[in-house]
Design a protein around this motif. Structure first.
Motif, PDB file in Angstrom:
ATOM      1  N   GLY A 325       0.812  -1.204   0.000  1.00  0.00           N
ATOM      2  CA  GLY A 325       0.000   0.000   0.000  1.00  0.00           C
ATOM      3  C   GLY A 325       0.849   1.259   0.000  1.00  0.00           C
ATOM      4  N   LEU A 326       0.703   2.082   1.032  1.00  0.00           N
ATOM      5  CA  LEU A 326       1.380   3.374   1.093  1.00  0.00           C
ATOM      6  C   LEU A 326       2.881   3.247   1.342  1.00  0.00           C
ATOM      7  N   LEU A 327       3.354   2.051   1.662  1.00  0.00           N
ATOM      8  CA  LEU A 327       4.788   1.865   1.909  1.00  0.00           C
ATOM      9  C   LEU A 327       5.523   1.501   0.624  1.00  0.00           C
ATOM     10  N   ASP A 328       5.150   2.152  -0.458  1.00  0.00           N
ATOM     11  CA  ASP A 328       5.746   1.815  -1.752  1.00  0.00           C
ATOM     12  C   ASP A 328       7.135   2.402  -1.951  1.00  0.00           C
ATOM     13  N   TYR A 329       7.636   3.141  -0.967  1.00  0.00           N
ATOM     14  CA  TYR A 329       8.969   3.731  -1.067  1.00  0.00           C
ATOM     15  C   TYR A 329      10.057   2.798  -0.543  1.00  0.00           C
ATOM     16  N   VAL A 330       9.687   1.591  -0.111  1.00  0.00           N
ATOM     17  CA  VAL A 330      10.640   0.659   0.491  1.00  0.00           C
ATOM     18  C   VAL A 330      11.357  -0.139  -0.601  1.00  0.00           C
ATOM     19  N   PRO A 331      12.693  -0.163  -0.607  1.00  0.00           N
ATOM     20  CA  PRO A 331      13.414  -0.953  -1.616  1.00  0.00           C
ATOM     21  C   PRO A 331      13.236  -2.447  -1.396  1.00  0.00           C
ATOM     22  N   VAL A 332      13.205  -3.198  -2.482  1.00  0.00           N
ATOM     23  CA  VAL A 332      13.035  -4.655  -2.443  1.00  0.00           C
ATOM     24  C   VAL A 332      14.268  -5.300  -3.070  1.00  0.00           C
ATOM     25  N   GLU A 431      14.715   7.179   0.069  1.00  0.00           N
ATOM     26  CA  GLU A 431      14.343   5.794  -0.203  1.00  0.00           C
ATOM     27  C   GLU A 431      14.327   4.986   1.088  1.00  0.00           C
ATOM     28  N   GLY A 432      13.230   4.273   1.329  1.00  0.00           N
ATOM     29  CA  GLY A 432      13.117   3.405   2.483  1.00  0.00           C
ATOM     30  C   GLY A 432      12.931   4.125   3.808  1.00  0.00           C
ATOM     31  N   VAL A 433      12.651   5.419   3.766  1.00  0.00           N
ATOM     32  CA  VAL A 433      12.582   6.221   4.995  1.00  0.00           C
ATOM     33  C   VAL A 433      11.179   6.797   5.187  1.00  0.00           C
TER      34      VAL A 433
END
Length: 442
Positions: A325-332, A431-433
């Protein structure tokens, strides 16, 4: 941080006490016994000392019913972690046989046990609480979790019973990277791979790591002339012993994860490639985001996925992001702790996220971006008034907090906050923050 555990039979007011001490309404409070099925974890501050507090389900000794047995085992596991135990009893009912059974268990505990005679709302009930001295413990406090009567002296005693805090090296700014995730997703294996030596027990059985392990590693920096970077790896794997009830595995893992999240800078969530991102993973990720920790997702055991095609990773990442959802800024990152594939990249990205979390944006540049964003899309009106954002400033790092000054800050709705956050990310990264946007009156 020290851990204090609340235990006792059902319906004595443990969840109400938890809410009173943490000053939050997070626990379910109900008149029916056995309502608290999910243990909760919070933080308490008193006279300058902070400690963790865990709320357990009602303890029912010698009950053969599966749910009661599960609660009993969960409490036993909690006691294996706690530094101080709060044994809650009920002044309305007086000492009961289950209380006596609980007391028998707790008298074998090595930790200090404080008896909390709850529901002592009147002078008469406070006097009635004297019978609980018969349980055989050195400290007993009558109090009311509902109105807070008596909690001051009680908290003084709790703080006095806590173990001394270890001295901290204030100059130690090494990034703390915590590996979190469900049992048996490869947290210990990844930590061992990065350390280059076995520091944890790694087996195929879920929950075999006895204690969380903090280990320091000198990690190579990017440039040839740069000194290696010291990093603290926190391995948060599983259980002290193999639990008989599945719920206990999840409970103990959750307890360890909560404590690791509080202490870390960046949380690296490991996901089993064959299972994908599940509901429990998403909940942990949201919890880490709520604590404003840096975030990385690692799809581990990627080597076990057969018949991979060009777009296999892309399609799986898309599915993960849809669930986030809204945590789409997290690197995978797709990796394998077993083979070492991209294991180093995991730590490289975690350190990048750590640096992003410390980033400070120049005020002039920030306002330039905000001004353009507002020109591109103005905030919706508030009670027939224009909402004008006049100024913005970054007021904190680690984690980043941005203050926006507006004529009607209460009129900036969630959708527009999200829009501004996306504009900040597009301009400055992060990114990721998780970002905090605060709107104030100007």
């Amino acid at each position: 941080m020290a851990l204090v555990a609340i235990v006792g039979r059902p319906n004595v007011g443990k969840s109400t006490l938890f809410n009173r001490l943490t000053e939050e309404r997070r626990a379910i409070v109900d008149d029916q016994p056995g309502v608290t099925r999910d243990r909760l974890f919070g933080e308490v501050e008193w006279t300058g000392r902070t400690f963790d507090l865990v709320d357990t389900g009602g303890l029912v000794p010698r009950s053969a019913e599966r749910f009661d047995a599960a609660i009993r085992e969960q409490v036993v596991l909690t006691l294996g972690e706690a530094d101080v135990i709060l044994f809650v009893v009920d002044t309305l009912t007086g000492t009961t046989e289950p209380d006596q059974e609980v007391a028998k268990m707790l008298r074998r505990a090595e930790q200090p046990v404080i008896v909390v005679a709850n529901k002592a709302d009147t002078e008469g009930r406070k006097n009635d609480a004297a019978e609980f001295w018969g349980l055989g413990f050195d400290q007993m406090f009558p109090l009311s979790s509902v109105n807070g009567t008596g909690t001051g002296d009680f908290l003084d005693a709790v703080v006095a019973a806590l173990p001394d805090e270890p001295e901290r090296d204030e100059s130690d700014d090494a990034p703390r990277i915590a590996f979190i995730g469900r049992p048996n997703v490869g947290k210990s294996s990844l930590a061992n791979r990065l350390l280059g030596q076995t520091r944890s027990i790694v087996t195929e059985i879920a929950g075999t790591t006895r204690d969380s392990v903090d280990a320091r590693v000198a990690w190579p920096s990017g440039g040839e002339d740069e000194e290696p970077r010291e990093v603290v790896l926190v391995d948060t794997a599983g259980l002290r012993k193999k639990a008989k009830v599945k719920e206990n595995v999840e409970f103990y893992s959750t307890l360890r994860t909560q404590r690791a999240l509080q202490a870390c800078d960046v949380a690296v969530l490991l996901v089993d490639a064959e299972q994908g991102l599940e509901g429990q993973d998403a909940r942990v990720l949201r919890e880490a985001a709520a604590l404003r920790k840096g975030l990385v997702i690692v799809v581990n055991k990627w080597d076990l996925i057969e018949d991979k095609e060009t777009n296999t990773a892309r399609d799986m990442e898309r599915g993960i992001r849809e669930k986030m959802g809204l945590l789409d800024y997290v690197p995978v990152v797709f990796a394998s702790a077993e083979t070492g594939q991209r294991a180093g990249r995991v730590l490289d990205i975690a350190l990048r996220v750590f640096d992003e979390r410390r980033k400070r944006v120049p005020t002039a540049r920030l306002n330039e971006v905000v001004e353009k964003a507002v020109q591109r899309q103005s905030p919706p009106s508030y009670r027939n008034n224009y909402v004008r954002i006049k100024y913005a400033s970054q007021i904190r790092t680690e984690p980043p907090v941005f203050a926006f000054f507006a004529n009607h800050p209460q009129g900036v709705k969630e959708s527009y906050r999200r829009y501004l956050e996306n504009q900040l990310r597009a301009a400055f990264g992060f990114e990721g923050v998780p970002l905090t946007l605060s709107f104030k009156q100007k």
